[in-house]
Enzyme design. Structure first.
Site, PDB file in Angstrom:
ATOM      1  N   GLU A   1       0.836  -1.205   0.000  1.00  0.00           N
ATOM      2  CA  GLU A   1       0.000   0.000   0.000  1.00  0.00           C
ATOM      3  C   GLU A   1       0.874   1.261   0.000  1.00  0.00           C
ATOM      4  OE1 GLU A   1      -3.673   1.681   2.846  1.00  0.00           O
ATOM      5  OE2 GLU A   1      -2.440  -0.039   3.464  1.00  0.00           O
TER       6      GLU A   1
ATOM      7  N   LYS B   1      -9.176   2.515  -2.272  1.00  0.00           N
ATOM      8  CA  LYS B   1      -9.486   1.775  -1.054  1.00  0.00           C
ATOM      9  C   LYS B   1     -10.903   2.099  -0.598  1.00  0.00           C
ATOM     10  CE  LYS B   1      -7.259   0.956   3.485  1.00  0.00           C
ATOM     11  NZ  LYS B   1      -6.057   1.308   4.272  1.00  0.00           N
TER      12      LYS B   1
ATOM     13  N   CYS C   1      -5.578  -3.329   2.001  1.00  0.00           N
ATOM     14  CA  CYS C   1      -5.422  -3.433   3.455  1.00  0.00           C
ATOM     15  C   CYS C   1      -6.718  -3.637   4.225  1.00  0.00           C
ATOM     16  CB  CYS C   1      -4.667  -2.204   3.970  1.00  0.00           C
ATOM     17  SG  CYS C   1      -3.949  -2.466   5.622  1.00  0.00           S
TER      18      CYS C   1
ATOM     19  N   SER D   1      -5.526 -61.160   7.550  1.00  0.00           N
ATOM     20  CA  SER D   1      -4.513 -61.760   6.676  1.00  0.00           C
ATOM     21  C   SER D   1      -3.090 -61.520   7.143  1.00  0.00           C
ATOM     22  CB  SER D   1      -4.664 -61.186   5.265  1.00  0.00           C
ATOM     23  OG  SER D   1      -4.328 -59.798   5.264  1.00  0.00           O
TER      24      SER D   1
ATOM     25  N   LEU E   1      -1.724 -54.969   5.748  1.00  0.00           N
ATOM     26  CA  LEU E   1      -2.021 -53.626   6.248  1.00  0.00           C
ATOM     27  C   LEU E   1      -3.515 -53.354   6.388  1.00  0.00           C
ATOM     28  CD1 LEU E   1       0.545 -51.369   4.343  1.00  0.00           C
ATOM     29  CD2 LEU E   1       0.313 -51.564   6.826  1.00  0.00           C
TER      30      LEU E   1
ATOM     31  N   SER F   1      -6.327 -55.296   6.544  1.00  0.00           N
ATOM     32  CA  SER F   1      -7.087 -56.018   7.568  1.00  0.00           C
ATOM     33  C   SER F   1      -6.620 -55.622   8.966  1.00  0.00           C
ATOM     34  CB  SER F   1      -6.972 -57.526   7.370  1.00  0.00           C
ATOM     35  OG  SER F   1      -5.640 -57.981   7.570  1.00  0.00           O
TER      36      SER F   1
END
Length: 662
Positions: free
Chosen positions: A46, A115, A169, A359, A362, A364
């Site tokens: 600004e 502004k 701003c 099994s 990962l 199960s």
């Protein structure tokens, strides 16, 4: 702009209060530097030409005229540049002084944006000098710097079909910022020229405002604020830049730096468009907040030269897996979502028994841990969890042992049912040669296991808990009406890469003793359905990722295809960046990425029929494939156009023929 990425930058120049010649020189230096870096739009703080802290000097005619002269100098500089840049300066009009942003490109002042919200509280006294944009009845044309210039807060700018708006701003701090309406009118990027001073705790609040505003209207927000050189008579300006996209901060400057700074990154315009298309509330907001007079669009004429600077923004190779402290919070939250979903289903069905096939892999493992958590939260006896290990032709000692140890350590009911004899009987029934290890050989085992689980659940008035994950459903790596089916699938929207991190997090943060060791060994075990006999050494012979490709690649593809709908070319180039082997990232060659991307698209289209009848399961993240939730796709959709583009990625791209089932 390449692949939908627009390179932007936010600058913090050094300034001297009211020394316009010095400030202009600093701005010029950063503009030239940005041009050399391939920046397409650059913004400064600004009142950057004069410095923000001039106070009553803003009433001095010399200051105002020198600011105009400096702008003429910047316009002249811009004639030989390709980038667009935005600087702040005071502008007098009809006896009023406005705090403005000047948009510059190609020697032309494209527009002046005043502004709107003028702060006049605490340390701010801007109304002493400046007038709000609200004093203007409508957009006007003004004569400034020898040009006729659009002037008003309700302006949009278009650069190569990308629309952006500007606010200044305090505008961001207002209950309804001007940027909200700018986004409604079509702005995909908002640039904020700011001069916010620094006090303790303020920076984090500003950061939240910027990221929140970018998320609210699915856009990019580029914020820059004054730094070193502003007056420190009563306040300090530490200098900050924040570039956010759809709620994610992409880049920031170093605060309290004494040197000029340039914060650069690329904005994914395609992502913004995708988010807006998918979010129907955005379209509703456009309809509800439509103005009688649409905002005028200033078309910025470019030379037609497209920047081809390499992508600098980080592309995460594991988009489903957060990093650092966020990972802990995310894992805990996912576990809660999964277990709460299951707990609700158990209460609704008045069930006290859950049946799972365990099994030693990962998926199960995660499903079992979720089920244990749900039972504990409901106050149910863990013996109501029936874990069934079902050894077959490909079961190895490692996975078998881990399955038993895990169930024993968690205190659930253990059952073992060897499927070999039943499957051999089935082979005899259908006249299949058991030495022929084809898809029938594999799927018969998977369906036998599912039949056992379903029948045991009927015996015990329980639920079969599905173990399959999101990645498997995306690739169709599941046997139709085999492991594809269950009564409640707790992992259905958890991708494989995240499954591994979830199990690791549970091992390190929840499990203890032998259970922790078992979980860590499961994590280190190669992913396999174990449907083919083990090798001569008794080790897993059928490695899933050797057959369908690395899950980290497929999960990456899935994220960008499902979440944003990107075309194959863009997914490919993002993957090249994400898997370039730099800064600790994994490496895959372009030919490998192209190969597996082609296979991903072929399987994703061909396997939709399995997703069209998925069991119920909880959505835990931004992507899911349930036909009742996130993803509706005809099972007979063809992949021709996607595969055609895949063929153009590399001249040697090849694809393997795929069957309809794994």
């Amino acid at each position: 702009m390449t692949d939908g990425f627009l390179k932007v930058a936010a600058a913090i120049p050094r300034v001297r209060v009211a020394d316009i010649a010095y400030n202009t020189q600093e701005i010029e230096s950063l503009v030239v530097r940005a041009e050399g870096q391939g920046v397409e739009i650059l913004c400064f703080p600004e009142l950057s030409l004069t410095a923000y802290t001039c106070q009553d000097l803003f009433a001095q005619q010399l200051l105002l005229e020198e600011a105009e002269g400096a702008l003429v100098r910047l316009l002249d500089l811009s004639r030989n540049l390709t980038l667009t840049f935005i600087v702040g300066l005071p502008f007098q009009h009809r006896g009023m002084l406005f705090n403005c942003a000047a948009v510059i490109h190609g020697g032309k002042l494209q527009g002046l944006v005043p502004k709107t919200f003028i702060p006049n509280y605490k340390e701010f006294y801007e109304k002493r000098w400046f007038t709000s944009a609200a004093a203007l009845s409508e957009r006007q044309m003004v004569h400034f710097c020898g040009q006729n210039v659009p002037f008003g807060a309700k302006l949009l700018f278009s650069l190569n079909e990308v629309h952006f708006g500007v606010e200044i701003c305090e505008d961001l701090w207002a209950p309804i910022p001007p940027s909200s309406q700018l986004a409604i009118e079509g702005a995909q990027l908002i640039f904020n020229l700011s001069a916010s001073n620094d006090v303790v705790g303020k920076h984090s609040y500003v950061r939240q405002l910027v990221s929140g505003q970018s998320a609210r209207f699915h856009a990019a927000y580029i914020y820059t604020s004054c730094g070193f050189g502003e007056s420190t008579q009563d306040v300090v300006f530490g200098g900050k830049t924040i570039i956010a996209e759809d709620g994610h901060v992409l880049a920031e400057a170093e605060r309290y730096c004494l040197e000029p700074q340039l914060t650069m990154t690329e904005i994914d315009i395609d992502r913004i468009g995708s988010e807006r298309r998918q979010n129907t509330s955005f379209a509703d907001s456009v309809a509800i907040n439509r103005t009688d007079a649409p905002y005028p669009v200033v078309e910025i004429e470019t030379t037609g030269v497209l920047h081809s600077a390499p992508l600098t923004r980080i592309v995460d190779p594991l988009p489903f897996v957060p990093q650092g402290e966020e990972l802990d919070a995310r894992c805990q939250e996912i576990l809660c979502i999964q277990s709460q979903g299951l707990a609700t289903r158990l209460v609704h069905t008045q069930g006290k028994t859950a049946v799972l096939g365990i099994s030693g892999g990962l998926d199960s493992t995660l499903a079992l841990l979720v089920t244990v958590n749900a039972f504990d939260r409901l106050g149910l006896d863990r013996h109501g969890i029936i874990g069934i290990t079902m050894p077959g032709f490909g079961t190895t000692d490692r996975t078998y042992s881990n399955a038993l140890k895990l169930m024993e350590g968690l205190g659930v009911t253990i059952r073992e049912i060897n499927i070999s004899q039943a499957v051999m009987g089935h082979f005899a029934d259908i006249d299949h040669d058991p030495t022929r290890h084809d898809v029938t050989y594999e799927n018969a085992q998977a369906r036998e296991r599912t039949q056992i689980l379903m029948d045991v659940a009927n015996q015990l008035n329980g639920l079969v808990i599905g173990t399959g994950d999101l990645s498997e459903m995306a690739l169709g790596w599941a046997t139709y009406n085999g492991d594809h089916m269950s009564m409640y699938a707790v992992n259905s929207s958890v991708p494989k890469t995240l499954v591994r991190h979830l199990v690791r997090w549970l091992a390190l943060n929840v499990a203890e003793g032998e259970n922790r060791l078992t979980l860590l060994d499961i994590i280190d075990t190669p992913i396999s359905p174990e449907l083919l006999p083990a090798d001569p050494e008794g080790k897993i012979a059928q490695i899933t990722e050797d057959l369908v490709g690395p899950y980290e690649l497929h999960d990456f593809f899935l994220y960008y295809v499902l979440r944003f709908g990107y075309r194959p070319g863009k997914v490919f180039r993002l993957a090249e960046r994400a898997f370039d082997g730099q800064q600790g990232r994994p490496y895959y060659s372009p030919s490998i990425i192209s190969q597996w991307l082609t296979i991903f698209y072929r399987r994703f289209f061909a396997q939709q029929f399995k997703r069209s009848c998925m069991p119920d399961g909880p959505k835990v993240g931004s992507c899911a494939l349930s036909p009742r939730g996130d993803w509706r796709m005809p099972s007979d959709a063809v992949s021709t156009e996607w595969l055609k583009e895949c063929e153009t990625l590399l001249p040697d791209t090849t694809a393997e023929p795929l069957s309809s089932e794994s």
